[in-house]
Design an enzyme around this catalytic site. Structure first.
Site, PDB file in Angstrom:
ATOM      1  N   ASP A  66       7.098  -2.178   9.502  1.00  0.00           N
ATOM      2  CA  ASP A  66       7.077  -0.720   9.573  1.00  0.00           C
ATOM      3  C   ASP A  66       7.180  -0.247  11.018  1.00  0.00           C
ATOM      4  OD1 ASP A  66       6.869   1.050   7.223  1.00  0.00           O
ATOM      5  OD2 ASP A  66       5.373   2.077   8.447  1.00  0.00           O
ATOM      6  N   HIS A  99       2.906   5.263   6.003  1.00  0.00           N
ATOM      7  CA  HIS A  99       3.049   3.902   5.481  1.00  0.00           C
ATOM      8  C   HIS A  99       2.244   2.913   6.330  1.00  0.00           C
ATOM      9  CE1 HIS A  99       7.230   4.882   3.515  1.00  0.00           C
ATOM     10  NE2 HIS A  99       6.256   5.661   3.086  1.00  0.00           N
ATOM     11  N   TYR A 103      -0.739   0.489   5.004  1.00  0.00           N
ATOM     12  CA  TYR A 103      -0.691  -0.969   5.119  1.00  0.00           C
ATOM     13  C   TYR A 103      -1.923  -1.501   5.841  1.00  0.00           C
ATOM     14  CZ  TYR A 103       4.199  -0.902   3.605  1.00  0.00           C
ATOM     15  OH  TYR A 103       5.359  -0.741   2.888  1.00  0.00           O
ATOM     16  N   HIS A 196      14.998   6.975   2.140  1.00  0.00           N
ATOM     17  CA  HIS A 196      15.438   6.493   3.448  1.00  0.00           C
ATOM     18  C   HIS A 196      16.744   5.709   3.352  1.00  0.00           C
ATOM     19  CE1 HIS A 196      10.901   6.596   4.709  1.00  0.00           C
ATOM     20  NE2 HIS A 196      11.403   7.791   4.445  1.00  0.00           N
TER      21      HIS A 196
END
EC number: 1.17.4.1
Length: 306
Positions: A66, A99, A103, A196
């Site tokens: 990420d 995100h 995580y 995305h």
């Protein structure tokens, strides 16, 4: 200043397709605080030691990846003058921050809240050959051919291939009634990634000139799929939870979907997954509420190529 340059100082709609994707993303924003990850602690004892190690590895990769995506977003923004594209990427960066926070929460939960144990594990695992192979492959491709078009192919592969097996492995937890909150987060993140990848394909199709040769695109997709399948196989435990063969087939199917999205012939001709595959519902054009367990409706319709 020349009059023709004055448009730099105000917003002018130029990319209605990208603007629509930005609006879709904004209308479906969510936060890491929307669910309580502590509710999933109860499931830790349901995993074998091998399964726990596997999911710790998966979330270590996702957390690192990420950050890699966010770094690449900053460089991609500089390639375009259209403010609609700039604004879209600002929105995507905001979502990627959520995100990353999710995580981190899930990762810490998998270590039963032990921060020092998490740090020790990540320090070792981040250099695992399976993770480094992805990073080094991307760095090598960017170094060897820094064209805008190829950078976009690589971005499509990051978002559309290099996350696929991880998302699927997490989704298998839902099939077994485990880690309900983690699976809810996984649903939302994978659906964000659908937007995305759609945006990356749209920008590639409509705003990037001088596309690479089909043979070159096929080569990049073939290498990425091989790396992704090897990544899964190297760490997937022999378990009742994860069907490795089904996931590798799904990776190839996803690659073909992405190739079709950028008007390139399919490479693998892999059939769609069976109806019991945990991510199969994500390839359908659905008008139902994406937030199936959430009070906020997920607006719009996205066909996910992940």
């Amino acid at each position: 200043m020349d009059q023709k340059d004055c448009s730099h100082f105000f917003y002018r709609p130029e990319c209605p397709d990208i603007n629509n994707l930005r609006a879709l993303s904004i209308s479906n924003r969510w936060l890491e605080s929307d669910f309580i990850i502590e509710d999933d602690y109860q499931y830790l004892d349901c995993l074998t030691e091998d399964e726990l190690i596997f999911y710790r590895f998966i979330f270590t990769f996702l957390s690192a990846a990420d950050d890699l995506v966010n770094v690449n977003l900053g460089s991609l923004t500089q390639l375009f003058s259209q403010k609609d594209i700039h604004h879209y990427y600002i929105e995507q960066e905001c979502i990627e921050v959520v995100h990353a926070r999710v995580y981190s929460q899930i990762q810490l939960m998998l270590f039963r809240g032990d921060e020092s144990l998490r740090v020790q594990y990540v320090n070792v695992t981040i250099n695992n050959p399976s993770i480094q192979q992805k990073v080094q492959w991307l760095e090598e491709k960017v170094r060897d051919n820094p064209s805008v078009a190829e950078k976009y192919i690589l971005m499509i592969l990051i978002e559309g291939i290099f996350f696929v097996s991880s998302f699927a492995a997490i989704a298998y937890l839902r099939n077994n009634g485990l880690f309900v909150v983690t699976c809810q987060f996984n649903d939302l993140i994978s659906r964000d990634e659908a937007i995305h990848t759609s945006a990356s394909c749209c920008i590639y199709n409509n705003y990037v000139p001088e596309k690479p040769a089909i043979t070159r695109i096929h080569q990049l997709f073939s290498e990425a799929v091989e790396i992704e399948c090897a990544f899964l196989k190297s760490h997937a435990p022999k378990t009742r939870l994860v069907n490795v063969d089904a996931i590798t087939q799904y990776v190839k199917f996803s690659a073909d979907r992405l190739l079709s999205a950028i008007n390139v012939p399919k490479l693998f001709n892999t059939p769609p997954p069976d109806s019991d595959f945990p991510l199969a519902f994500m390839i359908a054009d659905k008008n139902t509420n994406f937030f199936e367990r959430h009070s906020t409706s997920y607006a719009g319709t996205v066909i996910n190529d992940l």
